[in-house]
Design an enzyme around this catalytic site. Structure first.
Site, PDB file in Angstrom:
ATOM      1  N   LYS A  35     -10.528  -4.592   0.323  1.00  0.00           N
ATOM      2  CA  LYS A  35      -9.375  -3.820   0.809  1.00  0.00           C
ATOM      3  C   LYS A  35      -8.888  -4.381   2.159  1.00  0.00           C
ATOM      4  O   LYS A  35      -7.691  -4.322   2.460  1.00  0.00           O
ATOM      5  CB  LYS A  35      -9.746  -2.342   0.960  1.00  0.00           C
ATOM      6  CG  LYS A  35     -10.113  -1.631  -0.338  1.00  0.00           C
ATOM      7  CD  LYS A  35      -9.008  -1.717  -1.373  1.00  0.00           C
ATOM      8  CE  LYS A  35      -9.270  -2.757  -2.414  1.00  0.00           C
ATOM      9  NZ  LYS A  35      -8.168  -2.944  -3.381  1.00  0.00           N
ATOM     10  N   ARG A  72       6.495 -15.448   6.333  1.00  0.00           N
ATOM     11  CA  ARG A  72       7.555 -16.021   5.495  1.00  0.00           C
ATOM     12  C   ARG A  72       8.910 -15.353   5.748  1.00  0.00           C
ATOM     13  O   ARG A  72       9.890 -15.671   5.098  1.00  0.00           O
ATOM     14  CB  ARG A  72       7.187 -15.868   4.019  1.00  0.00           C
ATOM     15  CG  ARG A  72       5.975 -16.679   3.589  1.00  0.00           C
ATOM     16  CD  ARG A  72       5.455 -16.216   2.242  1.00  0.00           C
ATOM     17  NE  ARG A  72       6.499 -16.229   1.239  1.00  0.00           N
ATOM     18  CZ  ARG A  72       6.552 -15.402   0.187  1.00  0.00           C
ATOM     19  NH1 ARG A  72       5.618 -14.461   0.043  1.00  0.00           N
ATOM     20  NH2 ARG A  72       7.512 -15.487  -0.694  1.00  0.00           N
ATOM     21  N   GLN A 109       9.956  -6.994   1.515  1.00  0.00           N
ATOM     22  CA  GLN A 109       8.752  -6.643   0.763  1.00  0.00           C
ATOM     23  C   GLN A 109       7.798  -5.775   1.580  1.00  0.00           C
ATOM     24  O   GLN A 109       6.834  -5.240   1.046  1.00  0.00           O
ATOM     25  CB  GLN A 109       8.040  -7.907   0.290  1.00  0.00           C
ATOM     26  CG  GLN A 109       8.837  -8.680  -0.756  1.00  0.00           C
ATOM     27  CD  GLN A 109       8.123  -9.936  -1.211  1.00  0.00           C
ATOM     28  OE1 GLN A 109       8.119 -10.952  -0.517  1.00  0.00           O
ATOM     29  NE2 GLN A 109       7.514  -9.886  -2.379  1.00  0.00           N
ATOM     30  N   HIS A 145      -0.077   2.008   1.600  1.00  0.00           N
ATOM     31  CA  HIS A 145      -1.120   1.824   0.597  1.00  0.00           C
ATOM     32  C   HIS A 145      -2.263   0.971   1.143  1.00  0.00           C
ATOM     33  O   HIS A 145      -3.441   1.344   1.047  1.00  0.00           O
ATOM     34  CB  HIS A 145      -0.514   1.157  -0.644  1.00  0.00           C
ATOM     35  CG  HIS A 145      -1.515   0.780  -1.687  1.00  0.00           C
ATOM     36  ND1 HIS A 145      -2.262   1.705  -2.371  1.00  0.00           N
ATOM     37  CD2 HIS A 145      -1.900  -0.430  -2.176  1.00  0.00           C
ATOM     38  CE1 HIS A 145      -3.065   1.101  -3.232  1.00  0.00           C
ATOM     39  NE2 HIS A 145      -2.870  -0.197  -3.120  1.00  0.00           N
ATOM     40  N   TYR A 162      -0.316 -12.201 -11.546  1.00  0.00           N
ATOM     41  CA  TYR A 162       1.151 -12.273 -11.563  1.00  0.00           C
ATOM     42  C   TYR A 162       1.678 -12.946 -10.295  1.00  0.00           C
ATOM     43  O   TYR A 162       2.551 -13.812 -10.357  1.00  0.00           O
ATOM     44  CB  TYR A 162       1.749 -10.869 -11.687  1.00  0.00           C
ATOM     45  CG  TYR A 162       3.210 -10.815 -11.296  1.00  0.00           C
ATOM     46  CD1 TYR A 162       4.198 -11.306 -12.150  1.00  0.00           C
ATOM     47  CD2 TYR A 162       3.594 -10.322 -10.044  1.00  0.00           C
ATOM     48  CE1 TYR A 162       5.534 -11.300 -11.782  1.00  0.00           C
ATOM     49  CE2 TYR A 162       4.921 -10.314  -9.667  1.00  0.00           C
ATOM     50  CZ  TYR A 162       5.895 -10.800 -10.537  1.00  0.00           C
ATOM     51  OH  TYR A 162       7.212 -10.799 -10.159  1.00  0.00           O
ATOM     52  N   LYS A 202       6.039  -7.808 -15.598  1.00  0.00           N
ATOM     53  CA  LYS A 202       5.937  -7.430 -14.187  1.00  0.00           C
ATOM     54  C   LYS A 202       5.952  -5.911 -14.004  1.00  0.00           C
ATOM     55  O   LYS A 202       5.150  -5.348 -13.249  1.00  0.00           O
ATOM     56  CB  LYS A 202       7.084  -8.062 -13.402  1.00  0.00           C
ATOM     57  CG  LYS A 202       7.136  -7.654 -11.940  1.00  0.00           C
ATOM     58  CD  LYS A 202       8.365  -8.233 -11.250  1.00  0.00           C
ATOM     59  CE  LYS A 202       8.474  -7.744  -9.815  1.00  0.00           C
ATOM     60  NZ  LYS A 202       9.694  -8.261  -9.149  1.00  0.00           N
ATOM     61  N   THR A 215       3.165  -1.964 -12.325  1.00  0.00           N
ATOM     62  CA  THR A 215       3.372  -0.686 -11.644  1.00  0.00           C
ATOM     63  C   THR A 215       2.916   0.468 -12.531  1.00  0.00           C
ATOM     64  O   THR A 215       2.318   1.436 -12.046  1.00  0.00           O
ATOM     65  CB  THR A 215       4.858  -0.504 -11.275  1.00  0.00           C
ATOM     66  OG1 THR A 215       5.299  -1.632 -10.520  1.00  0.00           O
ATOM     67  CG2 THR A 215       5.051   0.752 -10.437  1.00  0.00           C
ATOM     68  N   GLN A 257      -0.708   0.707 -12.255  1.00  0.00           N
ATOM     69  CA  GLN A 257      -1.106   1.313 -10.988  1.00  0.00           C
ATOM     70  C   GLN A 257      -0.994   2.837 -11.044  1.00  0.00           C
ATOM     71  O   GLN A 257      -1.852   3.559 -10.521  1.00  0.00           O
ATOM     72  CB  GLN A 257      -0.249   0.749  -9.849  1.00  0.00           C
ATOM     73  CG  GLN A 257      -0.582  -0.699  -9.521  1.00  0.00           C
ATOM     74  CD  GLN A 257       0.417  -1.338  -8.580  1.00  0.00           C
ATOM     75  OE1 GLN A 257       1.620  -1.166  -8.736  1.00  0.00           O
ATOM     76  NE2 GLN A 257      -0.072  -2.091  -7.595  1.00  0.00           N
TER      77      GLN A 257
END
Length: 265
Positions: A118, A131, A136, A144, A182, A199, A203, A206
């Protein structure tokens, strides 16, 4: 009020061996780590990059994602083994082992390895900053990552290693193996990033992991109320589950449902 908070911080770990693991001897290292992470990704990192070009760290990211795939797959394999092949816990009552249990050290090592992962996950956001991929760095992403590190530390300190939280770790390591695979494919073949059809199912996975973990807690509370796992543990799982289900569902709607509806109009 402040003295009560300090008393919680000074409370000895539920498992006395925890103090021998790096970062688990005191709440302060983890607290400072999360604080430093938040300050960097939300403020100082962006200031550092303000007059710099985005760093070309594609190779590092590919290696990082490959490392995460392998790391999570190995953890999932170990937990799957001790859940279903050589069961360490009865599935209707997962409670941390007594301190003198022969498998206690295995429980400690697997739990701590998950906790370390984690922390490694925090590098995701660091890479986004380097970057200049700031879009994002969402509330869901930062919250999270920070919460998982903090939650795992306090679970170990107050409750102990393993037990009921292994259900979350089992599901989470499987999901992360798929997710980082991925990310690795997307980093290698940048032109495919928007066309990888599965993709959106990451989610969904999750969301499903939190639903399944919560349902498992319900199952234990209903069908085995004599289980020694404390009620507070189940409540923590419910709180985390509700928070993350809400956040990931909101993300899924914004990322996949609304754009699809706009195309159909």
């Amino acid at each position: 009020m402040f003295s009560k908070l300090l008393a919680v911080f000074d409370r000895p770990p539920a498992d006395p061996v925890a103090k021998n693991f790096p970062l688990l001897g005191s709440p302060w290292p983890v607290t400072l780590l999360i604080l430093g992470y938040l300050l960097f990704v939300l403020n100082y990192g962006k200031k550092f990059m303000q007059h710099r070009q985005p760093y070309d760290i594609k190779k590092i990211i590919i290696l990082y994602n490959l490392f995460q795939v392998i790391y999570n797959a190995i953890m999932f394999g170990f937990m799957f083994y001790y859940f279903f092949i050589d069961p360490a816990y009865p599935l209707d009552c997962l409670h941390t082992f007594p301190l003198d249990d022969p498998k206690k050290n295995i429980e400690r090592v697997i739990s701590y390895t998950y906790f370390v992962n984690k922390i490694i996950d925090l590098l995701d956001t660091i890479f986004f900053v380097l970057r200049k991929s700031y879009k994002q760095i969402t509330f869901l992403h930062v919250y999270h990552h920070a919460l998982m590190v903090s939650a795992m530390y306090w679970v170990f300190r107050i409750y102990g290693f393993g037990g009921q939280f292994f259900t979350m770790a089992l599901a989470n390591t499987f999901v992360h193996s798929v997710m980082y695979f991925y990310y690795m494919i997307s980093a290698i073949y940048t032109g495919l990033k928007g066309s990888i059809w599965w993709k959106k199912y990451i989610t969904k996975l999750q969301i499903f992991q939190f639903v399944s973990v919560m349902l498992h807690s319900v199952y234990i509370l209903v069908f085995n109320p004599k289980c020694e796992c404390p009620l507070i543990v189940h409540l923590m799982i419910f709180v985390l589950g509700v928070i993350f289900i809400s956040l990931f569902t909101n993300f899924y709607i914004k990322a996949y449902v609304k754009p699809r509806n706009k195309k159909q109009q």
